[in-house]
Design a protein around this motif. Sequence first.
Motif, short mmCIF file in Angstrom:
data_model
loop_
_atom_site.label_atom_id
_atom_site.label_comp_id
_atom_site.label_asym_id
_atom_site.label_seq_id
_atom_site.Cartn_x
_atom_site.Cartn_y
_atom_site.Cartn_z
N ILE A 124 10.29 1.21 -17.48
CA ILE A 124 10.17 1.68 -16.09
C ILE A 124 11.55 1.82 -15.46
O ILE A 124 12.36 0.90 -15.49
N ILE A 161 11.14 -6.23 -7.94
CA ILE A 161 10.29 -5.84 -6.80
C ILE A 161 10.29 -6.96 -5.75
O ILE A 161 10.42 -6.71 -4.55
N PHE A 205 11.58 -6.64 -1.78
CA PHE A 205 10.75 -6.91 -0.60
C PHE A 205 11.30 -8.08 0.22
O PHE A 205 11.15 -8.11 1.44
N LEU A 208 1.65 -3.30 -0.34
CA LEU A 208 2.53 -2.40 -1.09
C LEU A 208 3.21 -3.16 -2.23
O LEU A 208 3.28 -2.67 -3.37
N GLU A 209 3.68 -4.36 -1.92
CA GLU A 209 4.35 -5.18 -2.93
C GLU A 209 3.38 -5.50 -4.08
O GLU A 209 3.74 -5.35 -5.26
N LEU A 219 2.77 -2.51 -6.32
CA LEU A 219 3.90 -2.20 -7.20
C LEU A 219 4.02 -3.23 -8.32
O LEU A 219 4.42 -2.90 -9.44
N LEU A 220 3.68 -4.48 -8.01
CA LEU A 220 3.76 -5.52 -9.04
C LEU A 220 2.76 -5.27 -10.17
O LEU A 220 2.96 -5.70 -11.30
N TYR A 229 10.98 -6.29 -14.21
CA TYR A 229 10.61 -5.38 -13.12
C TYR A 229 9.99 -6.14 -11.94
O TYR A 229 10.34 -5.90 -10.79
N GLU A 230 9.07 -7.06 -12.25
CA GLU A 230 8.36 -7.78 -11.18
C GLU A 230 9.35 -8.56 -10.30
O GLU A 230 9.22 -8.58 -9.07
N LEU A 245 7.58 10.86 -13.55
CA LEU A 245 7.26 10.17 -12.28
C LEU A 245 5.84 9.65 -12.35
O LEU A 245 4.89 10.42 -12.55
N ILE A 246 5.68 8.33 -12.19
CA ILE A 246 4.33 7.77 -12.24
C ILE A 246 3.89 7.13 -10.91
O ILE A 246 2.71 6.90 -10.70
N ARG A 247 4.83 6.82 -10.05
CA ARG A 247 4.48 6.31 -8.71
C ARG A 247 5.48 6.86 -7.70
O ARG A 247 6.68 6.91 -7.97
N LEU A 269 2.19 -2.46 -11.50
CA LEU A 269 2.59 -1.25 -12.24
C LEU A 269 2.77 -1.44 -13.76
O LEU A 269 2.25 -0.62 -14.53
N PRO A 270 3.49 -2.47 -14.23
CA PRO A 270 3.70 -2.55 -15.69
C PRO A 270 2.39 -2.62 -16.48
O PRO A 270 2.33 -2.20 -17.63
N LYS A 271 1.32 -3.15 -15.86
CA LYS A 271 0.03 -3.25 -16.58
C LYS A 271 -0.73 -1.93 -16.53
O LYS A 271 -1.57 -1.65 -17.37
N ASN A 272 -0.47 -1.15 -15.51
CA ASN A 272 -1.19 0.12 -15.37
C ASN A 272 -0.18 1.24 -15.09
O ASN A 272 0.18 1.49 -13.95
N LYS A 273 0.23 1.90 -16.17
CA LYS A 273 1.27 2.93 -16.00
C LYS A 273 0.69 4.32 -15.81
O LYS A 273 1.37 5.32 -16.00
N GLY A 274 -0.59 4.39 -15.43
CA GLY A 274 -1.17 5.71 -15.14
C GLY A 274 -0.46 6.34 -13.95
O GLY A 274 0.10 5.64 -13.12
N VAL A 275 -0.52 7.66 -13.89
CA VAL A 275 0.16 8.36 -12.79
C VAL A 275 -0.65 8.19 -11.50
O VAL A 275 -1.85 8.46 -11.46
N LYS A 276 0.00 7.67 -10.47
CA LYS A 276 -0.66 7.46 -9.17
C LYS A 276 0.32 7.92 -8.09
O LYS A 276 1.10 7.13 -7.57
#
Lengths: 104, 137
Positions: free
Chosen positions: A38, A89, A93, B18-19, B22-23, A85-86, A6-8, B25-32
């Motif tokens: 993802i 999303i 929305f 929020l959108e 989330l968009l 993925y983009e 889980l990352i988000r 995300l693929p560039k920054n996959k760190g846990v948040k």
Amino acid sequence: MQKAKLIRNQRITLEEVRFVIEVRAFEVPKNKKYPQGIKLKCVLIDVELGKPRVLLDNHEPHGFHLHTRLPEDHDFRVSLNILDYEEAIRVFFKEVRKVVSNEK
Amino acid sequence: MKNNELTMTVRFKDLSTLEEDLLALPKNKGVKLQPKNVVYFDSLPSFRNFMTLQKIEILTMIAGEKPKSVYELAKMLNRSIAPVQKDCQTLEAAGFITLDKEKAGRGTLTPKLSFPYHAILVKVPVYPYELQFKTAA
């Protein structure tokens, strides 16, 4: 098999708790099904009905798909025919805005 | 407020933000991950209309008296059960409380704070307004 991580996770209340958005994203190994690595689940919950209204996910064996007949028919899904993925999303929305503005 | 007091923080994030988050995300996959002590609303008016005095009374009563059921809570508040139940359901949906279902017996719902917080901190975003003010000047 490597476990999904889980990352988000995000939960947001909309319109004075008429709706709640829940988003969960998992990091999974990159493969044909998950080219960006993802796994995603986005859901718009109708709090009054206590049921989901919009659900977009990409679990196996399906790719990105949208459940369009919620809450009545959970098994009905429309394949989005996208791997990106983009784009998924943006589709989610767009659907959320449609439902929320129809209820105003 | 004492520093060691546990607080539930209310933050704001609109749909577009929020959108965008989330968009990215693929560039920054760190846990948040969203912390347990933070709830998000889409706007300040949305929160203001949601958090009525009755709901604050419910939270106070749950924290102080620890009712075993929604029925007991309604009796403590001297209110009828239906509106208290509805308020509890929306408080749960927003993340302020949980309604734990009793495993045995009649499946009574016990209202509990989602964690033992003592205060609610509302983080009102003032930066955009300041920015607008500077732009106007």
